[in-house]
Design a protein around this motif. Sequence first.
Motif, PDB file in Angstrom:
ATOM      1  N   ARG A   1       8.547  -1.805  -8.927  1.00  0.00           N
ATOM      2  CA  ARG A   1       9.978  -1.677  -8.603  1.00  0.00           C
ATOM      3  C   ARG A   1      10.226  -0.479  -7.684  1.00  0.00           C
ATOM      4  N   VAL A   2       9.525   0.614  -7.937  1.00  0.00           N
ATOM      5  CA  VAL A   2       9.693   1.785  -7.073  1.00  0.00           C
ATOM      6  C   VAL A   2       9.143   1.495  -5.676  1.00  0.00           C
ATOM      7  N   SER A   3       8.033   0.789  -5.594  1.00  0.00           N
ATOM      8  CA  SER A   3       7.467   0.424  -4.301  1.00  0.00           C
ATOM      9  C   SER A   3       8.460  -0.385  -3.484  1.00  0.00           C
ATOM     10  N   LEU A   4       9.110  -1.339  -4.124  1.00  0.00           N
ATOM     11  CA  LEU A   4      10.104  -2.171  -3.421  1.00  0.00           C
ATOM     12  C   LEU A   4      11.274  -1.333  -2.932  1.00  0.00           C
ATOM     13  N   GLU A   5      11.725  -0.405  -3.758  1.00  0.00           N
ATOM     14  CA  GLU A   5      12.862   0.422  -3.372  1.00  0.00           C
ATOM     15  C   GLU A   5      12.523   1.307  -2.173  1.00  0.00           C
ATOM     16  N   ILE A   6      11.377   1.953  -2.189  1.00  0.00           N
ATOM     17  CA  ILE A   6      10.996   2.811  -1.071  1.00  0.00           C
ATOM     18  C   ILE A   6      10.837   1.985   0.201  1.00  0.00           C
ATOM     19  N   ARG A   7      10.192   0.848   0.089  1.00  0.00           N
ATOM     20  CA  ARG A   7       9.984  -0.020   1.259  1.00  0.00           C
ATOM     21  C   ARG A   7      11.320  -0.472   1.847  1.00  0.00           C
ATOM     22  N   SER A   8      12.294  -0.738   0.968  1.00  0.00           N
ATOM     23  CA  SER A   8      13.571  -1.281   1.429  1.00  0.00           C
ATOM     24  C   SER A   8      14.399  -0.274   2.219  1.00  0.00           C
ATOM     25  N   ARG A   9      14.045   1.002   2.146  1.00  0.00           N
ATOM     26  CA  ARG A   9      14.858   2.017   2.821  1.00  0.00           C
ATOM     27  C   ARG A   9      14.642   2.059   4.324  1.00  0.00           C
ATOM     28  N   GLY A  10      13.585   1.445   4.776  1.00  0.00           N
ATOM     29  CA  GLY A  10      13.386   1.241   6.204  1.00  0.00           C
ATOM     30  C   GLY A  10      13.543   2.486   7.042  1.00  0.00           C
ATOM     31  N   GLU A  11      14.399   2.424   8.021  1.00  0.00           N
ATOM     32  CA  GLU A  11      14.591   3.499   8.988  1.00  0.00           C
ATOM     33  C   GLU A  11      15.050   4.805   8.339  1.00  0.00           C
ATOM     34  N   ASP A  12      15.630   4.714   7.148  1.00  0.00           N
ATOM     35  CA  ASP A  12      16.076   5.932   6.471  1.00  0.00           C
ATOM     36  C   ASP A  12      14.921   6.864   6.122  1.00  0.00           C
ATOM     37  N   LEU A  13      13.702   6.344   6.118  1.00  0.00           N
ATOM     38  CA  LEU A  13      12.547   7.184   5.812  1.00  0.00           C
ATOM     39  C   LEU A  13      12.239   8.161   6.948  1.00  0.00           C
TER      40      LEU A  13
ATOM     41  N   ARG B   1      -4.009  -9.275 -12.558  1.00  0.00           N
ATOM     42  CA  ARG B   1      -3.575  -8.230 -11.633  1.00  0.00           C
ATOM     43  C   ARG B   1      -2.281  -7.628 -12.177  1.00  0.00           C
ATOM     44  N   LEU B   2      -2.222  -6.319 -12.289  1.00  0.00           N
ATOM     45  CA  LEU B   2      -1.083  -5.665 -12.922  1.00  0.00           C
ATOM     46  C   LEU B   2      -0.021  -5.206 -11.937  1.00  0.00           C
ATOM     47  N   ASN B   3      -0.255  -5.385 -10.654  1.00  0.00           N
ATOM     48  CA  ASN B   3       0.744  -5.023  -9.633  1.00  0.00           C
ATOM     49  C   ASN B   3       1.044  -6.237  -8.782  1.00  0.00           C
ATOM     50  N   ASP B   4       2.330  -6.378  -8.427  1.00  0.00           N
ATOM     51  CA  ASP B   4       2.732  -7.575  -7.686  1.00  0.00           C
ATOM     52  C   ASP B   4       3.681  -7.261  -6.539  1.00  0.00           C
ATOM     53  N   SER B   5       3.842  -5.996  -6.179  1.00  0.00           N
ATOM     54  CA  SER B   5       4.718  -5.676  -5.051  1.00  0.00           C
ATOM     55  C   SER B   5       4.018  -6.048  -3.743  1.00  0.00           C
ATOM     56  N   PRO B   6       4.781  -6.250  -2.659  1.00  0.00           N
ATOM     57  CA  PRO B   6       4.167  -6.650  -1.387  1.00  0.00           C
ATOM     58  C   PRO B   6       3.064  -5.679  -0.963  1.00  0.00           C
ATOM     59  N   ARG B   7       1.999  -6.259  -0.396  1.00  0.00           N
ATOM     60  CA  ARG B   7       0.862  -5.443   0.047  1.00  0.00           C
ATOM     61  C   ARG B   7       0.822  -5.315   1.565  1.00  0.00           C
ATOM     62  N   ASP B   8       1.753  -5.961   2.273  1.00  0.00           N
ATOM     63  CA  ASP B   8       1.761  -5.827   3.723  1.00  0.00           C
ATOM     64  C   ASP B   8       2.400  -4.495   4.106  1.00  0.00           C
ATOM     65  N   TRP B   9       2.540  -4.254   5.404  1.00  0.00           N
ATOM     66  CA  TRP B   9       3.017  -2.949   5.835  1.00  0.00           C
ATOM     67  C   TRP B   9       4.466  -2.966   6.310  1.00  0.00           C
ATOM     68  N   ALA B  10       5.122  -4.129   6.243  1.00  0.00           N
ATOM     69  CA  ALA B  10       6.486  -4.231   6.762  1.00  0.00           C
ATOM     70  C   ALA B  10       7.496  -3.536   5.846  1.00  0.00           C
ATOM     71  N   ILE B  11       8.607  -3.105   6.421  1.00  0.00           N
ATOM     72  CA  ILE B  11       9.701  -2.510   5.661  1.00  0.00           C
ATOM     73  C   ILE B  11      10.940  -3.380   5.815  1.00  0.00           C
ATOM     74  N   GLY B  12      12.005  -3.051   5.043  1.00  0.00           N
ATOM     75  CA  GLY B  12      13.198  -3.864   5.117  1.00  0.00           C
ATOM     76  C   GLY B  12      14.441  -3.057   4.881  1.00  0.00           C
ATOM     77  N   ASP B  13      15.575  -3.729   4.806  1.00  0.00           N
ATOM     78  CA  ASP B  13      16.848  -3.048   4.579  1.00  0.00           C
ATOM     79  C   ASP B  13      16.915  -2.497   3.161  1.00  0.00           C
ATOM     80  N   ARG B  14      17.756  -1.469   3.005  1.00  0.00           N
ATOM     81  CA  ARG B  14      17.935  -0.861   1.676  1.00  0.00           C
ATOM     82  C   ARG B  14      18.428  -1.896   0.681  1.00  0.00           C
ATOM     83  N   VAL B  15      17.882  -1.866  -0.530  1.00  0.00           N
ATOM     84  CA  VAL B  15      18.350  -2.754  -1.590  1.00  0.00           C
ATOM     85  C   VAL B  15      19.737  -2.311  -2.019  1.00  0.00           C
ATOM     86  N   ARG B  16      20.672  -3.245  -2.070  1.00  0.00           N
ATOM     87  CA  ARG B  16      22.040  -2.959  -2.500  1.00  0.00           C
ATOM     88  C   ARG B  16      22.129  -3.128  -4.006  1.00  0.00           C
ATOM     89  N   GLN B  17      22.714  -2.140  -4.685  1.00  0.00           N
ATOM     90  CA  GLN B  17      22.854  -2.219  -6.140  1.00  0.00           C
ATOM     91  C   GLN B  17      24.149  -2.957  -6.490  1.00  0.00           C
TER      92      GLN B  17
END
Length: 385
Positions: free
Chosen positions: A162-174, A369-385
């Motif tokens: 879940r943390v991996s997805l959140e960081i990835r979703s921040r995209g350009e904000d990083l 396998r105990l992890n299932d977050s994306p393994r590619d290198w792409a990023i995306g838009d911030r996740v909206r809560q």
Amino acid sequence: MHPPFDARIDACRRRLEDAGADLLVCFPSPNLAYLTGFAESPSERHLLLFVPRAGSPALVAPTMYEERLEALGVPGLRLWDDEDDPLAPVERALGDYALEADGDAPTVLLDDRMWTTFNRDLRALLPEAEFGLASTVLEPLRIRKDEVERDALRRAGEIADRVSLEIRSRGEDLVGTTEAELAAEIDSLLAAEGGGEPAFETIVAAGPNGARPHHHGGDREIRRGDPIVLDFGAFVDAGLEAGAARYPGDQTRTIVVGEPPAEYERIHEVVAEAQQAAVEAVEPGVEASEIDRVARAVIEEAGYGDAFVHRTGHGVGLEVHEPPYVVDGNDRELEPGMAFSVEPGIYLEGQFGVRIEDLVVVTEDGCERLNDSPRDWAIGDRVRQ
């Protein structure tokens, strides 16, 4: 004692019998937590668990721990106060076991992490004994995780996902965030998702810093086009009736904000292929070294063998790094219940690094396998809560 600790003590005693050893002595360490559920940091005070091949276990401990130990149901408590001689209860406990009654030198296995102070005390009290390491009997027990342990590792993996997805979703904000700032943010997110303290120092390694597998994040700002190696996880508490035990998450992903450098996409593809091949090779009966060989062969065939500078994986459990080690030369056969990382990487000095890591548990016919977050290198838009 409470389950599963009574069963673990019994299994330890059977292993002592098989090994021809008379007594095992633990000190505050993962071994003590494994056998009793009592997790405590070592100190100058004598706190020692005695597990004999024949007879009842005993625990010598300072009186300050009485309430906690009684709640755990730890057998054979021998408490002492600060004004007492701590060696007196130790000597009485050893005397109960009549270790030299048959005339033969007893074999005593000491906790691998035991401080020299206590090691010397025991050797002085048992001058005729032969000494060995507790791992002789405990490693074969700890290396196969029971369902309580596997459940904790799954939950730790889900938190990391879940943390991996959140960081990835921040995209350009990083962009413009420093490595240290992003590492601190990851630690906060791990806690918010239900994790305990970080299982190890969170790694954020951007650009050329990614070529150092265990880089310590600093004030370098993340830039567009930087490959960013993210390696993190948090401890979670096992679901025990009583006692304490914590199990870690450990996941690595490598992402890029913007267009990656030349050669990056090819290298990421090679690492992903190597990791997938290694995961697919996991099954009972396969030697740990074979998993390393499978991952390494993919990277070597692609021409990057010299840039894969570490082992393919390490066991996880009460410790973040423990057996089995997935490395060349380890001929230990995998067994159901073993848990370890699969984390090949390629590191180009002065340019960037790529690592992809998941935890797996060996099953009867393969692995989970105990992890299932994306393994590619792409990023995306911030996740909206």
